[in-house]
Motif scaffolding. Structure first.
Motif, PDB file in Angstrom:
ATOM      1  N   PHE A 516      24.413 -22.255 -14.603  1.00 44.94           N
ATOM      2  CA  PHE A 516      23.385 -21.523 -15.001  1.00 44.94           C
ATOM      3  C   PHE A 516      22.962 -20.973 -16.558  1.00 44.94           C
ATOM      4  N   GLU A 517      21.718 -21.335 -16.729  1.00 42.04           N
ATOM      5  CA  GLU A 517      21.397 -20.430 -17.903  1.00 42.04           C
ATOM      6  C   GLU A 517      22.242 -19.216 -18.467  1.00 42.04           C
ATOM      7  N   TRP A 518      22.253 -18.800 -19.731  1.00 48.49           N
ATOM      8  CA  TRP A 518      23.639 -17.958 -19.745  1.00 48.49           C
ATOM      9  C   TRP A 518      23.586 -17.384 -21.360  1.00 48.49           C
ATOM     10  N   GLU A 519      23.315 -15.665 -20.824  1.00 47.64           N
ATOM     11  CA  GLU A 519      23.344 -15.047 -22.648  1.00 47.64           C
ATOM     12  C   GLU A 519      24.027 -14.643 -22.808  1.00 47.64           C
ATOM     13  N   ALA A 520      25.167 -13.443 -23.319  1.00 40.56           N
ATOM     14  CA  ALA A 520      25.582 -12.027 -22.986  1.00 40.56           C
ATOM     15  C   ALA A 520      26.593 -12.237 -23.979  1.00 40.56           C
ATOM     16  N   VAL A 521      26.919 -10.353 -23.934  1.00 36.89           N
ATOM     17  CA  VAL A 521      27.637 -10.118 -25.244  1.00 36.89           C
ATOM     18  C   VAL A 521      28.977  -8.900 -24.439  1.00 36.89           C
ATOM     19  N   ALA A 522      29.774  -9.410 -24.123  1.00 34.20           N
ATOM     20  CA  ALA A 522      30.727  -8.091 -23.475  1.00 34.20           C
ATOM     21  C   ALA A 522      30.594  -6.549 -24.036  1.00 34.20           C
ATOM     22  N   ALA A 523      30.811  -5.892 -23.450  1.00 34.43           N
ATOM     23  CA  ALA A 523      30.815  -4.136 -23.706  1.00 34.43           C
ATOM     24  C   ALA A 523      32.492  -4.165 -24.372  1.00 34.43           C
ATOM     25  N   ALA A 524      33.289  -4.371 -23.504  1.00 41.18           N
ATOM     26  CA  ALA A 524      34.578  -4.228 -24.294  1.00 41.18           C
ATOM     27  C   ALA A 524      35.884  -5.633 -24.682  1.00 41.18           C
ATOM     28  N   PRO A 525      36.644  -5.696 -24.681  1.00 44.21           N
ATOM     29  CA  PRO A 525      37.009  -6.554 -24.766  1.00 44.21           C
ATOM     30  C   PRO A 525      37.924  -7.248 -23.965  1.00 44.21           C
ATOM     31  N   TYR A 526      38.283  -8.521 -23.865  1.00 42.04           N
ATOM     32  CA  TYR A 526      38.910  -8.730 -22.447  1.00 42.04           C
ATOM     33  C   TYR A 526      41.193  -8.951 -23.155  1.00 42.04           C
ATOM     34  N   LEU A 527      41.954  -8.274 -22.026  1.00 40.22           N
ATOM     35  CA  LEU A 527      43.084  -8.448 -22.905  1.00 40.22           C
ATOM     36  C   LEU A 527      43.814  -9.078 -21.497  1.00 40.22           C
ATOM     37  N   TRP A 528      45.120  -9.840 -22.360  1.00 36.05           N
ATOM     38  CA  TRP A 528      46.239 -10.431 -21.366  1.00 36.05           C
ATOM     39  C   TRP A 528      47.374 -10.337 -22.458  1.00 36.05           C
ATOM     40  N   ALA A 529      48.315 -10.950 -21.771  1.00 34.03           N
ATOM     41  CA  ALA A 529      49.881 -10.904 -22.416  1.00 34.03           C
ATOM     42  C   ALA A 529      50.202 -12.304 -21.887  1.00 34.03           C
ATOM     43  N   LYS A 530      51.152 -13.231 -23.327  1.00 38.96           N
ATOM     44  CA  LYS A 530      51.828 -14.411 -22.842  1.00 38.96           C
ATOM     45  C   LYS A 530      53.505 -13.549 -22.817  1.00 38.96           C
ATOM     46  N   THR A 531      54.461 -13.807 -22.260  1.00 38.11           N
ATOM     47  CA  THR A 531      55.426 -13.538 -21.791  1.00 38.11           C
ATOM     48  C   THR A 531      56.543 -14.886 -21.832  1.00 38.11           C
ATOM     49  N   GLU A 532      56.064 -15.886 -22.375  1.00 41.15           N
ATOM     50  CA  GLU A 532      56.787 -17.071 -21.909  1.00 41.15           C
ATOM     51  C   GLU A 532      58.296 -17.316 -22.959  1.00 41.15           C
ATOM     52  N   THR A 533      58.076 -17.489 -23.994  1.00 42.01           N
ATOM     53  CA  THR A 533      59.051 -17.298 -25.172  1.00 42.01           C
ATOM     54  C   THR A 533      59.475 -15.846 -25.406  1.00 42.01           C
ATOM     55  N   GLU A 534      60.336 -15.786 -25.699  1.00 46.80           N
ATOM     56  CA  GLU A 534      61.360 -14.973 -25.984  1.00 46.80           C
ATOM     57  C   GLU A 534      60.796 -13.428 -26.941  1.00 46.80           C
ATOM     58  N   THR A 535      59.178 -13.559 -26.943  1.00 42.75           N
ATOM     59  CA  THR A 535      58.035 -12.434 -28.074  1.00 42.75           C
ATOM     60  C   THR A 535      57.080 -12.190 -26.507  1.00 42.75           C
ATOM     61  N   LEU A 536      56.581 -10.772 -27.248  1.00 43.41           N
ATOM     62  CA  LEU A 536      55.339 -10.383 -26.365  1.00 43.41           C
ATOM     63  C   LEU A 536      54.756 -10.596 -27.401  1.00 43.41           C
ATOM     64  N   THR A 537      52.986 -11.276 -27.098  1.00 43.09           N
ATOM     65  CA  THR A 537      52.026 -11.839 -27.583  1.00 43.09           C
ATOM     66  C   THR A 537      51.208 -10.969 -26.853  1.00 43.09           C
ATOM     67  N   LEU A 538      50.424  -9.877 -27.173  1.00 40.11           N
ATOM     68  CA  LEU A 538      48.533  -9.811 -26.723  1.00 40.11           C
ATOM     69  C   LEU A 538      48.168 -10.622 -27.238  1.00 40.11           C
ATOM     70  N   HIS A 539      46.720 -11.112 -26.419  1.00 40.94           N
ATOM     71  CA  HIS A 539      45.818 -12.101 -26.403  1.00 40.94           C
ATOM     72  C   HIS A 539      44.218 -11.109 -25.881  1.00 40.94           C
ATOM     73  N   PHE A 540      43.182 -11.448 -26.830  1.00 44.24           N
ATOM     74  CA  PHE A 540      41.752 -10.931 -26.507  1.00 44.24           C
ATOM     75  C   PHE A 540      40.820 -10.659 -27.034  1.00 44.24           C
ATOM     76  N   THR A 541      39.747 -11.092 -26.461  1.00 47.84           N
ATOM     77  CA  THR A 541      38.238 -11.800 -26.706  1.00 47.84           C
ATOM     78  C   THR A 541      37.657 -10.586 -26.940  1.00 47.84           C
ATOM     79  N   LYS A 542      35.980 -10.476 -27.183  1.00 48.27           N
ATOM     80  CA  LYS A 542      35.455 -10.000 -26.810  1.00 48.27           C
ATOM     81  C   LYS A 542      33.978 -10.983 -26.245  1.00 48.27           C
ATOM     82  N   PHE A 543      33.744 -11.513 -25.221  1.00 52.24           N
ATOM     83  CA  PHE A 543      33.163 -12.827 -25.599  1.00 52.24           C
ATOM     84  C   PHE A 543      31.285 -12.427 -25.687  1.00 52.24           C
TER      85      PHE A 543
END
Length: 832
Positions: A516-543
């Motif tokens: 589909f052709e598609w254009e959009a801007v997210a109203a809010a960011p999307y958040l996830w975490a990565k904990t594979e290493t011995e640190t805790l890192t948050l990742h996020f983006t506002k699509f």
């Protein structure tokens, strides 16, 4: 027409209309459509009554609803609400209470003064299923964070309630690190594909590989411009509807619709039944076509020899639901299909899914096309009356096949094109040999012919035994989702040449695939975490939002955190100072020229104590401990890297324990740099005799130190040699002749950028290798590969590079010492 029938006889006055079976037409009476059908059985206890009166009846009986009586043989007279649907032709009666299981319900339309039917009564009956309905009647208010309907009202800063739509071509930041489990995508063909993005919802069976269930919008390189982790088990049928909203099905729940800010704004579900997962079509008037699942207990021994007298048989419910969530049309397989119409089923089984619908389509003339996999059939249904117009394929086929010798088998996704032709994905389960293909038919509904005008078969042949679809694009190209096989998605031109093809990782599939052709801007960011290493890192983006200036990170020990933990202009945030095993809650907002956005989805992370707390390194002296030594102390040197941004000087010495038993001595602790690496270390002493009493003899004995640094717990482990009295060894001696293989813990650990690995090998060890592996078991680098003939003390430094000299990422790595008859492995952590 059904194998299960419940004949109903009515006795009434001379003007009573007798309708003898569940397929009887109603156009001779006052109504041309009724639901439930007169004479129907297995009707839900939650049934609503749907009437479509004839024009003559409506003209003569304007107040006919006041003369309707609904009476159950057990539940008595039912009062309820009358709803006049938006289509101006459908009238709905919603009883205030449910019917009783197994009872017969009589509906009468009585006298209406001055009307056509004033001299008599119209009546019909239906029978309620013995099964107690237990599925949803109310909207599920919240399944999980990623499907919460609309905005929660939690807005930050000056973000306007009526925000103007800001459309933008999606551009994902180049430094986005995708979540663990996000499925790999490989584009194998890219030859001028059609405009737009690929829409898929990945799924795996039995969660293998784990955490791979995502809704995704992908560009032609396979890079995501939007994604969202599936709610519950997984999501299906992620696509753009004609009204420009996105829809998806949450397995076991219902369909959700998102606008072009990725905000859930509506939902649809089968009223009174479990919602079927296969298809949702939003119609031009805003109504929704969808399907429900109606499982009933059927005595199959009365139908086939050897049948189960208590079999569970799954029926199909088709519903058209208006925006007010009124069912304005309902069609049941119990009324129109015979259970034995299924083509390939064992009817003696205890569970029989005899229809297995997988698509519902609005035809050009306003009627419905139904694809039923287990019937091998496409059925056309009159959307006004509920009658079957024709049946194509399967045991009840009415059509002659032209231009082909092979009908479809276990097909999916029947669609009517603007040109008038019909396309479908032929899974081909029972072809000889089995093979999947896509087909296009020209259908003559008068002369009942189906002419194959186009097909595509993959080379090499592909068999997708489940799922799959074909989507015809405006330029004539076709997008094929191959379902439960590989490749994942193919775009082909009318001449069969491929313009695009993409593979998923092994065991990862998609129910359907679209472009589909598609254009959009997210109203809010999307958040996830990565904990594979011995640190805790948050990742996020506002699509889709290229104007984000900063992200605000909120943290708390309870849901809905409001404590600002920090701000960043990047798409990641490293979390410091936390306790292993204690849940933390996070959400973020984005700040652009329009202010601060609403909160993102909320995530809860419980750091693993074993992974996260290994933030310190410790080295003990002496390296060899004689259990009867007269020395007073054993000395530990504690060192901290970047974790929690703490230093050795902040350690609470009173909190230190060795092996959870021996406290640090009162001997003054000293901060220095004993190993000369530029990072301060803390020297502490433990009572030598107390340690000797809790240790066993061994070449590689663990000494663990636990404690607190500025309130944050930590743990560090080192390994020493413990010997019995009389053993020839001196404290600190390393030139003894090794008698057995020992792989030491690397030091420092964690490390950045280099660490030292020591090992002991006895004489005649043979060909020995020391290799580094990542957490996926992939070889990173070989450090040692040699023949060992004499006793050997080995020492090698790893500088955190792979075999090509490239620096590897932060994370956990394993190093393995291996030779003939032995293999030892340890873990180490690279922190940057």
């Amino acid at each position: 027409m059904r194998r299960i029938a419940s004949l109903v006889a009515f006795i009434g006055v001379s003007t009573l209309f007798f309708l003898s079976g569940p397929s009887a037409r109603t156009d001779e009476g006052p109504f041309y459509y009724l639901s439930p059908l007169p004479g129907a059985d297995l009707v839900s206890t939650q049934a609503t009554l749907i009437f479509r009166p004839t024009a003559a009846f409506k003209a003569g009986q304007g107040g006919w609803t006041s003369g309707v009586t609904v009476t159950g043989t057990r539940s008595g007279v039912h009062d309820g609400d009358w709803v006049f649907a938006r289509d101006s032709k459908t009238v709905i009666f919603k009883p205030h209470r449910e019917f009783e299981p197994g009872e017969r319900v009589r509906v009468t339309v009585g006298e209406s003064p001055g009307g056509r039917w004033s001299t008599g009564t119209f009546a019909f009956t239906f029978t309620i299923s013995p099964k107690v309905a237990g599925l949803e009647r109310e909207t599920v208010t919240k399944l999980c964070d990623c499907v919460e309907p609309a905005f929660s009202g939690s807005r930050r800063g000056d973000y306007p309630l009526e925000k103007p739509q800001k459309l933008s071509r999606h551009v994902m930041p180049g430094n986005i690190e995708l979540p663990a489990g996000f499925p790999d995508r490989t584009v194998t063909t890219l030859d001028n594909p059609s405009p737009g993005y690929i829409f898929v919802s990945s799924l795996t069976f039995r969660d293998d590989p784990p955490n791979s269930h995502y809704m995704m919008i992908l560009d032609n390189t396979g890079a995501p411009i939007f994604f969202q982790k599936a709610a519950g088990r997984f999501t299906m049928d992620f696509k753009k509807q004609p009204d420009e909203r996105l829809s998806y099905m949450v397995w076991g729940s219902k369909y959700f619709l998102m606008d072009n800010t990725y905000t859930v704004v509506d939902s649809f579900w089968a009223q009174g039944f479990g919602t079927d997962v296969h298809d949702l079509q939003i119609l031009p008037d805003g109504n929704a076509l969808l399907m429900g699942v109606d499982d009933q207990k059927i005595d199959m021994s009365q139908i086939v020899t050897g049948g189960d007298p208590n079999a569970t048989v799954f029926g199909l419910i088709i519903q058209e639901v208006d925006p007010d969530k009124n069912v304005v049309f309902q069609w049941r397989s119990w009324d129109h299909f015979d259970i034995l119409d299924a083509t390939q089923l064992d009817f003696t089984r205890s569970s029989i899914d005899y229809v297995h619908p997988n698509s519902i389509e609005l035809d050009r003339d306003g009627h419905l096309l139904l694809s039923s996999r287990h019937l091998d059939e496409i059925t056309k249904i009159n959307r006004d009356t509920g009658d079957i117009i024709w049946r194509m394929g399967g045991k009840n086929n009415e059509f002659t096949l032209v231009g082909d010798t092979l009908w479809f088998s276990y097909q999916h996704s029947c669609r009517r094109l603007d040109s008038g032709t019909i396309t479908l994905y032929d899974n081909g389960n029972f072809h000889d040999p089995p093979e999947s293909r896509v087909i296009e038919y020209e259908v003559d509904e008068v002369n009942k012919t189906a002419t194959r005008v186009w097909q595509f078969r993959n080379d090499p042949a592909t068999l997708g035994i489940a799922m799959g679809n074909i989507q015809r694009l405006a330029n004539g190209n076709s997008v094929i989702g191959w379902g439960s096989t590989h490749p994942g998605v193919t775009e082909v031109r009318p001449d069969g040449e491929k313009a695009f093809e993409m593979e998923f990782a092994d065991k990862v599939f998609s129910y359907r695939a679209f472009r589909f052709e598609w254009e959009a801007v997210a109203a809010a960011p999307y958040l996830w975490a990565k904990t594979e290493t011995e640190t805790l890192t948050l990742h996020f983006t506002k699509f889709g939002d290229r104007d984000v200036r900063t992200y605000n990170v909120y943290r708390g020990d309870t849901p809905n955190p409001t404590e600002l933990a920090g701000r960043t202009s990047e798409n990641r945030f490293d979390v410091h100072c936390f306790t292993g095993g204690v849940p933390l809650y996070f959400r973020v907002t984005a700040v652009d020229e329009e202010g601060e956005s609403p909160f993102s989805n909320e995530i809860c992370v419980t750091p693993d104590l074993t992974d996260i707390e290994a933030s310190a390194t410790v080295e003990f002296h002496p390296r060899t401990l004689n259990l009867k030594s007269k020395g007073r102390w054993i000395t530990a040197y504690l060192e901290f890297g970047g974790d929690c941004e703490r230093s050795a000087a902040e350690v609470d010495v009173s909190s230190l324990l060795l092996n959870d038993a021996v406290p640090a001595d009162n001997h003054p602790a000293t901060v220095g740099d004993a190993d000369g690496d530029g990072t301060p270390d803390l020297m502490v002493k433990f009572d030598r005799q107390a340690i000797a009493e809790i240790l066993d003899v061994g070449e590689d004995v663990a000494l663990k130190v636990t404690g607190s640094v500025s309130g944050a717990p930590f743990e560090a482990i080192d390994y020493i040699r413990v010997i019995r009295p009389g053993t020839l060894a001196e404290d600190g001696e390393r030139d003894r002749r090794p008698q057995q293989t020992v792989l030491q813990q690397n030091r420092p650990n964690p490390f950045n950028p280099s660490t030292v690995i020591r090992y002991d090998l006895p004489a005649g060890s043979g060909r020995v290798t020391l290799r580094i592996y990542d957490t996926g078991g992939r070889l990173v680098r070989t450090l040692v590969d040699e023949d060992i003939a004499r006793p050997h003390h080995g020492e090698v430094t790893w500088d955190s590079t792979d075999a090509r000299g490239t620096r590897v990422a932060s994370g956990i790595y394993f190093y393995r010492l291996q030779g003939p008859g032995f293999s030892q492995t340890r873990k180490m952590v690279l922190l940057k």
